[in-house]
Motif scaffolding. Structure first.
Motif, PDB file in Angstrom:
ATOM      1  N   ALA A 171       0.826  -1.200   0.000  1.00 16.71           N
ATOM      2  CA  ALA A 171       0.000   0.000   0.000  1.00 16.71           C
ATOM      3  C   ALA A 171       0.867   1.259   0.000  1.00 16.71           C
ATOM      4  CB  ALA A 171      -0.932  -0.001   1.213  1.00 16.71           C
ATOM      5  N   LEU A 172       1.907   1.266   0.821  1.00 14.35           N
ATOM      6  CA  LEU A 172       2.807   2.415   0.857  1.00 14.35           C
ATOM      7  C   LEU A 172       3.555   2.554  -0.471  1.00 14.35           C
ATOM      8  CD1 LEU A 172       4.197   4.725   2.340  1.00 14.35           C
ATOM      9  CD2 LEU A 172       5.821   3.060   3.288  1.00 14.35           C
ATOM     10  N   ARG A 173       3.988   1.428  -1.015  1.00 12.94           N
ATOM     11  CA  ARG A 173       4.675   1.472  -2.309  1.00 12.94           C
ATOM     12  C   ARG A 173       3.736   1.999  -3.391  1.00 12.94           C
ATOM     13  NH1 ARG A 173       6.395  -3.780  -2.767  1.00 12.94           N
ATOM     14  NH2 ARG A 173       4.470  -4.351  -3.823  1.00 12.94           N
ATOM     15  N   GLY A 174       2.459   1.603  -3.337  1.00  5.56           N
ATOM     16  CA  GLY A 174       1.493   2.092  -4.303  1.00  5.56           C
ATOM     17  C   GLY A 174       1.307   3.594  -4.212  1.00  5.56           C
ATOM     18  N   LEU A 175       1.275   4.117  -2.985  1.00 12.32           N
ATOM     19  CA  LEU A 175       1.136   5.562  -2.801  1.00 12.32           C
ATOM     20  C   LEU A 175       2.326   6.302  -3.405  1.00 12.32           C
ATOM     21  CD1 LEU A 175      -0.286   8.017  -1.584  1.00 12.32           C
ATOM     22  CD2 LEU A 175       0.876   7.522   0.590  1.00 12.32           C
ATOM     23  N   LEU A 176       3.529   5.814  -3.110  1.00 14.57           N
ATOM     24  CA  LEU A 176       4.726   6.460  -3.664  1.00 14.57           C
ATOM     25  C   LEU A 176       4.763   6.331  -5.190  1.00 14.57           C
ATOM     26  CD1 LEU A 176       7.397   5.235  -1.063  1.00 14.57           C
ATOM     27  CD2 LEU A 176       6.315   7.485  -1.200  1.00 14.57           C
ATOM     28  N   ALA A 177       4.331   5.184  -5.694  1.00 11.82           N
ATOM     29  CA  ALA A 177       4.331   4.974  -7.146  1.00 11.82           C
ATOM     30  C   ALA A 177       3.327   5.888  -7.831  1.00 11.82           C
ATOM     31  CB  ALA A 177       4.014   3.514  -7.456  1.00 11.82           C
ATOM     32  N   GLY A 181       4.349   8.471 -10.665  1.00  4.35           N
ATOM     33  CA  GLY A 181       3.745   8.461 -11.994  1.00  4.35           C
ATOM     34  C   GLY A 181       3.177   9.809 -12.383  1.00  4.35           C
ATOM     35  N   ALA A 182       2.492  10.447 -11.430  1.00  6.27           N
ATOM     36  CA  ALA A 182       1.922  11.768 -11.702  1.00  6.27           C
ATOM     37  C   ALA A 182       3.027  12.806 -11.886  1.00  6.27           C
ATOM     38  CB  ALA A 182       0.985  12.179 -10.573  1.00  6.27           C
ATOM     39  N   ALA A 183       4.061  12.751 -11.039  1.00  3.54           N
ATOM     40  CA  ALA A 183       5.148  13.734 -11.124  1.00  3.54           C
ATOM     41  C   ALA A 183       5.911  13.589 -12.441  1.00  3.54           C
ATOM     42  CB  ALA A 183       6.094  13.564  -9.940  1.00  3.54           C
ATOM     43  N   GLY A 184       6.181  12.355 -12.842  1.00  4.65           N
ATOM     44  CA  GLY A 184       6.905  12.156 -14.085  1.00  4.65           C
ATOM     45  C   GLY A 184       6.142  12.674 -15.291  1.00  4.65           C
ATOM     46  N   HIS A 185       4.841  12.441 -15.324  1.00  2.34           N
ATOM     47  CA  HIS A 185       4.052  12.930 -16.457  1.00  2.34           C
ATOM     48  C   HIS A 185       3.806  14.435 -16.367  1.00  2.34           C
ATOM     49  CE1 HIS A 185       3.414   8.665 -17.186  1.00  2.34           C
ATOM     50  NE2 HIS A 185       2.966   8.996 -18.382  1.00  2.34           N
ATOM     51  N   LEU A 186       3.841  14.971 -15.148  1.00  2.93           N
ATOM     52  CA  LEU A 186       3.733  16.423 -15.022  1.00  2.93           C
ATOM     53  C   LEU A 186       4.948  17.099 -15.639  1.00  2.93           C
ATOM     54  CD1 LEU A 186       2.300  18.927 -13.935  1.00  2.93           C
ATOM     55  CD2 LEU A 186       3.469  18.560 -11.752  1.00  2.93           C
ATOM     56  N   LEU A 203      -4.417  10.713 -14.659  1.00  2.06           N
ATOM     57  CA  LEU A 203      -4.646   9.281 -14.907  1.00  2.06           C
ATOM     58  C   LEU A 203      -3.370   8.475 -14.658  1.00  2.06           C
ATOM     59  CD1 LEU A 203      -6.464   6.994 -15.843  1.00  2.06           C
ATOM     60  CD2 LEU A 203      -5.871   7.559 -18.202  1.00  2.06           C
ATOM     61  N   ALA A 204      -2.205   9.024 -15.023  1.00  3.31           N
ATOM     62  CA  ALA A 204      -0.948   8.325 -14.764  1.00  3.31           C
ATOM     63  C   ALA A 204      -0.746   8.118 -13.261  1.00  3.31           C
ATOM     64  CB  ALA A 204       0.222   9.113 -15.350  1.00  3.31           C
ATOM     65  N   GLY A 205      -1.171   9.085 -12.459  1.00  5.79           N
ATOM     66  CA  GLY A 205      -1.071   8.930 -11.015  1.00  5.79           C
ATOM     67  C   GLY A 205      -1.975   7.828 -10.494  1.00  5.79           C
ATOM     68  N   VAL A 206      -3.202   7.766 -11.012  1.00  5.00           N
ATOM     69  CA  VAL A 206      -4.133   6.720 -10.590  1.00  5.00           C
ATOM     70  C   VAL A 206      -3.595   5.336 -10.955  1.00  5.00           C
ATOM     71  CG1 VAL A 206      -6.451   5.780 -10.909  1.00  5.00           C
ATOM     72  CG2 VAL A 206      -6.131   8.244 -10.764  1.00  5.00           C
ATOM     73  N   LEU A 207      -3.124   5.193 -12.192  1.00  2.87           N
ATOM     74  CA  LEU A 207      -2.602   3.898 -12.620  1.00  2.87           C
ATOM     75  C   LEU A 207      -1.319   3.540 -11.881  1.00  2.87           C
ATOM     76  CD1 LEU A 207      -3.236   4.231 -16.463  1.00  2.87           C
ATOM     77  CD2 LEU A 207      -4.601   2.987 -14.785  1.00  2.87           C
ATOM     78  N   GLY A 208      -0.490   4.542 -11.583  1.00  6.30           N
ATOM     79  CA  GLY A 208       0.716   4.277 -10.800  1.00  6.30           C
ATOM     80  C   GLY A 208       0.394   3.736  -9.423  1.00  6.30           C
TER      81      GLY A 208
END
Length: 267
Positions: A171-177, A181-186, A203-208
């Motif tokens: 769960a913690l890894r999912g939050l960081l991911a 994902g959102a930061a990279g696409h931003l 959407l990239a953040g949600v999927l990450g």
């Protein structure tokens, strides 16, 4: 070290060699998941049609040909098929396409994530992903209500999975991911000449969030594959004359397809 003799060389026909049978419960679960995905896919065309409008514009309220009004409330959104009940003109994508997308995504996820406590979260986001992809293909938008709904379903589903299984690490890894994902696409969206929209970033953040639950390797695949798929699609469209170099292309379908493919390959 003893030499292993292949079954055929040992005189045993390959057709008679023992294999592990697939449990009947697994097949039933897979069939049920595919059926559910098809049903939810059948509900997608009306949602796609109503939300395929420019940003800041209210959803469509009626048929484009006969002006038949959609019913108010949930019944005006949750209707099977893509044709107007009055004049039978098709509004939105073909229900056959959305049913195929729903059944395929539900089937793949159920097949590769058996016994996974977070499977309901993956399926819920896949259900929202079908109309999301349709809207993006129609008008290059990823509406906030759908992306926000996917975020709520993903976060709630993973929180429930963590509470039920005690898997706080994933769960913690999912939050960081998700944040990664959102930061990279931003960063990509803010780059000069970029055609990424902030809907793609969200959407990239949600999927990450989901991919990170499964592992960093799955997340990496899920971040790279969408851009590879989008690049291949762009080359095909350009070579066939269906697109121009200056024409923006939707990234949402590639993000969703790449995430699904990453789950299948990573597991």
């Amino acid at each position: 070290m003893p030499r292993v003799t292949p079954p055929a060389a040992a005189g045993v026909p390959l057709t008679d060699w023992p294999t592990a049978p697939v449990p009947a419960g697994t097949l039933v679960a897979l069939a049920a998941a595919v059926a559910l995905g098809v049903v939810l896919g059948a509900l997608a065309p009306v949602v796609v049609f109503r939300l395929s409008v420019p940003a800041g514009t209210p959803p469509r309220s009626g048929c484009p040909r006969c002006a038949h009004r959609f019913r108010p409330g949930p019944s005006g959104w949750l209707r099977v098929g893509s044709r107007c009940p009055a004049c039978r003109v098709r509004a939105g994508p073909s229900s056959g396409v959305t049913c195929l997308a729903g059944g395929l995504s539900f089937g793949v996820l159920t097949a590769v994530l058996p016994g996974e406590p977070a499977l309901p979260a993956f399926l819920a986001v896949a259900a929202v992903g079908v109309p999301l992809a349709g809207v993006d293909l129609a008008c290059l938008r990823l509406p906030d209500p759908l992306v926000g709904g996917a975020l709520v379903l993903a976060a709630g589903g993973l929180a429930g999975a963590a509470g039920w299984s005690g898997a706080t690490g994933p769960a913690l890894r999912g939050l960081l991911a998700g944040l990664a994902g959102a930061a990279g696409h931003l960063v990509l969206a803010l780059a000069p000449g970029s055609r990424l929209g902030f809907g793609d970033v969200k959407l990239a953040g949600v999927l990450g969030l989901l991919l990170g639950w499964l592992g960093w390797d799955v997340l990496l695949l899920g971040l790279l594959l969408p851009h590879l798929l989008a690049g291949v699609a762009a080359v095909v469209l350009l070579s066939t004359g269906r697109s121009r170099r200056d024409q923006p292309l939707p990234l949402g379908p590639a993000l969703l397809a790449g995430a699904l493919l990453a789950v299948a390959l990573g597991r």
